[in-house]
Design a protein around this motif. Structure first.
Motif, short mmCIF file in Angstrom:
data_model
loop_
_atom_site.label_atom_id
_atom_site.label_comp_id
_atom_site.label_asym_id
_atom_site.label_seq_id
_atom_site.Cartn_x
_atom_site.Cartn_y
_atom_site.Cartn_z
N SER A 1 -2.68 -8.89 -17.73
CA SER A 1 -3.85 -8.02 -17.95
C SER A 1 -4.53 -8.28 -19.29
O SER A 1 -5.72 -8.01 -19.45
N GLN B 1 -4.47 -6.57 -21.76
CA GLN B 1 -5.17 -5.34 -22.12
C GLN B 1 -5.22 -5.10 -23.63
O GLN B 1 -6.27 -4.80 -24.19
N GLN C 1 -12.48 -10.28 -20.41
CA GLN C 1 -11.62 -10.46 -19.24
C GLN C 1 -11.88 -11.80 -18.58
O GLN C 1 -10.94 -12.53 -18.22
#
Length: 465
Positions: A167, A169, A209
């Motif tokens: 991810s 993140q 992303q």
């Protein structure tokens, strides 16, 4: 109900009496199955490629030709009744206008159902027959290899698993906050506009992303990446799964080929040195498939694939594209069941065209109604092309706007089964349910309801005193 069935029978009799139409339907059924298979018999391509070509062309022909005939039939059967005043005879009977349209719809749908059943039955048996005949022509030592390719790559239903991508993140959050702080320092006035800052943050998150995902799928010269695949299912008796990839390069080699070193196993093969190793030398920007022993998949359904970019690929990084550029394929069903789902997709598309063609035919003249439905049909089958072309030319923002507009039109290309059948890919049941719900019940139902309401109020003839 009896009146609806009677109208449906009348429609079927009218279609049978259309000798030109019946000739073209017969020509399609034989031409794109039996005759096309005979033409393929003289080709020089590999057996599995011949079977793929047959499936692709025959299913595409069924979709396009039956769509055209449905549009013309549905429009003509209503406009002709109105023009010739034959609808007055029906209107004097105990048949409502809804029953009249329902009978027309039922008749055309039964005709399409019969033609599709005959066509897909011939496609199923002819595809298997082509495979057997072509395999028998090969040298004896290669027959088992090509028979396996046909059964495992074409006449099957496979699902694909993409690698698990981190991810990122925390990395994204840190980078985005740093960039937002830089923008505020550069333009202090925006600090008083929280909505503008939030829009900027969302835009930066999307860019970060995309960049990190692309970086994860890129392997520089001399480096390697380990990709983890989860939920790979192996059916009892299944000997192989397949690694499918498409390599893009930062610098095109002279012969447009790139080297690759692959290590594959149930655990990280770079850590425990287990699994299997093979080397490839493949054309770039083309999909390739290599079979992997199913025993390399762990009982939990995990498979690790390590790719090393050798130094032979001078100055050229390897990128596996975001869109199915690297995946593991496994068998999840049979070709017959997959063909049945393809049948449902095409039949639902024909139902959609029948409904909107009847709605337009009940309100407009024949040429205007046909033109309107044909425009909607062409936009629908080209919808994916439009979105890809606009996205690559004007960017994702323009593509999103066009995609929102395209929701008003039938996205028929989304429900085209020919490519999936050709590649032996699984036609998901959810795709069939989506076609039924979105295309038939929602869009066709809405257009059909509006058409019926307008037709119910339409004055078929003026009373002259």
């Amino acid at each position: 109900m009896n009146s609806i069935i009677a109208i449906a029978k009348t429609v079927l009799k009218e279609i049978i009496r259309m000798r030109v139409l019946m000739f073209f339907i017969l020509l399609y059924i034989l031409g794109f199955t039996v005759f096309f298979a005979m033409w393929l018999d003289v080709g020089t391509t590999r057996p599995d490629e011949k079977v793929q070509t047959f499936i692709s062309y025959s299913v595409s022909a069924a979709t396009v030709l039956l769509s055209f005939s449905t549009i013309f039939l549905a429009v003509a059967t209503v406009t002709r009744d109105i023009k010739r005043k034959e609808i007055f005879t029906i209107a004097t009977k105990s048949v409502s206008r809804l029953g009249y349209l329902a009978g027309k719809f039922l008749g055309i749908s039964i005709f399409n159902l019969i033609v599709l059943l005959i066509s897909f039955t011939l496609i199923y048996f002819t595809a298997g027959n082509i495979g057997k005949k072509e395999v028998a022509k090969q040298p004896e030592e290669q027959q088992a290899y090509f028979a396996d390719r046909i059964d495992s790559l074409v006449l099957t239903a496979r699902q694909g698993i993409a690698p698990t991508i981190p991810s990122f993140q925390q990395q994204i959050d840190d980078e985005v906050e740093r960039m937002v702080a830089d923008e505020i320092r550069r333009y202090p006035n925006i600090s008083s506009e929280p909505e503008l800052i939030e829009n900027l943050r969302q835009h930066l998150i999307a860019d970060a992303q995309s960049t990190l995902r692309k970086g994860f799928l890129t392997v520089k010269v001399g480096d390697y990446k380990v990709f983890e695949f989860n939920n790979v299912k192996v059916l009892p008796g299944q000997e192989f799964v397949y690694l499918r990839y498409n390599m893009d390069v930062s610098v095109n080699p002279e012969n447009l080929k790139a080297f690759g070193l692959w290590l594959i196993g149930p655990e990280d093969p770079t850590a425990d040195k287990s699994g299997t190793v093979f080397q490839t030398y493949d054309t770039v920007n083309v999909f390739h498939e290599h079979r992997i022993p199913a025993e390399l998949v762990s009982p939990e359904g995990k498979l690790f694939v390590a790719y090393r970019n050798p130094f032979e690929n001078v100055r050229s990084s390897i990128l596996f594209s975001n869109k199915n550029g690297l995946e593991v394929l496994y068998t999840s069903g049979t070709f017959l069941a997959n063909l049945g789902r393809a049948f449902c997709l095409i039949f639902f598309r024909l139902i959609f065209l029948t409904i909107i063609a009847l709605a337009f035919g009940a309100l407009l003249s024949f040429p205007v109604a046909v033109l309107a439905v044909m425009v909607a049909f062409i936009i629908g089958i080209c919808s994916s092309f439009f979105l890809d072309a606009i996205g690559s030319t004007f960017g994702n923002t323009s593509a999103n706007v066009v995609e929102a507009v395209m929701l008003l039109f039938p996205q028929l290309s989304k429900y085209d089964p020919s490519y999936l059948l050709e590649k032996g890919r699984m036609i998901e049941p959810m795709l069939v349910y989506s076609c039924l719900a979105n295309l038939v019940l929602l869009k066709a139902g809405f257009v059909g309801a509006l058409g019926f309401l307008a037709f119910r109020r339409k004055e078929l003839a003026r009373v002259i005193v």
